[in-house]
Motif scaffolding. Sequence first.
Motif: not given
Length: 593
Positions: A45-47, A116-119, A431-432
């Motif tokens: 997700y982050k990338l 939801k985010y297409g991962l 997350e960190a």
Amino acid sequence: MAELFTPRNQAEQEALKRLTGPIHTERHVKVICVGAGASGLLMAYKLQRHFTNFSLTVYEKNPAVAGTWYENRYPGCACDVPSHNYTWSFEPKLDWSAVYPPAKEIFDYFEGFAQKYGLHQYVKLQHQVVGSEWNHDKGGYDVKVQDNTTGTVITDHCDILINAGGILNNWRWPAIPGLDKYKGTLLHTAAWDDSVSLEGKHVGLIGNGSSGIQVLPAIRDKCAKVTTFIREPTWVSPVQGLEQHRYSEQEKADFAGKPNALLDYRKVVETGLNGQFGIFLKNNQINQETHKHMLSQMKQKLNDSFLESKLIPDWSVGCRRLTPGVNYLESLTKPNVKVVYGEINSITERGCLCDDGNEYPVDVLICATGFDTSFKPRFPVVSPSGENLQDKWAGTPESYLGVAAPGFPNYLIFLGPNCPIGNGPVLSAIEAQADWMCQLIDRFQTTNMHTFAPTEAAVRDFVAYKDHFMRRTVWADPCRSWYKPRADGPVVALWPGSTLHYIEAMKEVRMDDFEVGYAGNRFAWLGNGYSQTELDVTADWAYYIRERDDDAPLSTGGRRRVLTKSGTVKGREMVVFSGADTQELAGAAQARL
């Protein structure tokens, strides 16, 4: 260009191209991530959200994502963190059924997040990483991957290898002689067979860790009898204010419809979780109050002098991972439950032979005996020098802030040794870590950095600080725990501080702790003299001209005060440290509601 440096290998040939582009040109970066559990999905997700010109493959050994929440399907399986705070900070879920819901709901949350985010586009299911080795010509790692459906092994390559395999999903059978001789039905909580019926059976349950504590209340009513084998005491009770509760339809409607209702609730719970760090510090008021509360709760629920003498520890609350234990203690006192306290000497064809000299025959034997928590990677990771991290971490694993290992460049780890896996809200810590990794990947992508790894000196200093800090914690008490290799051994699983402490520690990458290698001249990233802005005709070429100073704070303290909205919370009680180490602890305080 040839005068600047002469390329010697493929990596330097790629670096030479930088001289033809503007400053901070974003080169293509190939990332391989091992595991599509919570950490692997978050990294995808982050990338996807923050980067361009990258490729990512997430190899997942299971036929579905979500890692431990796909694998663990035993009766009663749940998370011991309140549900509304076992979510990403930016991705709440409106309809949790309870404070501690069934594992299926948690699986659905992470599967829903991926959809939801297409991962899923990045994930290759039923593909297991079985080896990795540094490639001296290209840099990065050659990664061997097995297709678990065919057995075929392929080799992939990446610039950066991220291990998101997790710590609590490599399950193991108990090391008890004779396990292979048992003639009944043998089960492990982390490899549950749904086809096995427990109705009317005499069931044996080995273990009183988190899994065993969840299993017993879930199976007791359907079994004719349960004999539970316990070899040591443990603290079992919800922390005050975080007891089990099933959300009503009205509460769910309020969470979904009332502005800020869910956000405010989540903040209250998270504040409470963060306010509990004092539980883990010796001679701390919160620890003493929690000890008193849990002692009272356990005695009240057991109401049995024998069970109290065997199950209530004489070591501090928090030395082992705390578990809410919903209905567990009450189940131990039911007529169809027998508690056998002590060691199991061996497994026989019929059941368990214990150190009290008795054999306990059972129809079904459930091993709630946990996982391999050695932190040693489950596949070879071979460094440029030929060293295998499996060998290096076979004894006491030592990492850099829980995310990297010295001598192993371009290799990053989620939930590595000494990170906040048991200190507080773990998803906040993940997350960190993801944000920290993204900073490092950004630096790699926009410069001609070739290798990065923490220095041995930095890790030595971190471990020394960690060991010094741990002496003041209850984790160092002589209890058996997966937090350390032996009862009197060093604490290798936990961060030397609170989750909030970790989040602040990981806000920025400390490049002075790293050994960095460059492909060619380290200033090749300056490129052809143009900025990216000048080549963007849609950009404001005078963006720094303004009417007032609206810069974000330049100091660490200033940024923290803005980020945390310092000064907006009133009337909170401060609980300060106590004990002989007052001078060392001066200035430190623990906030709670």
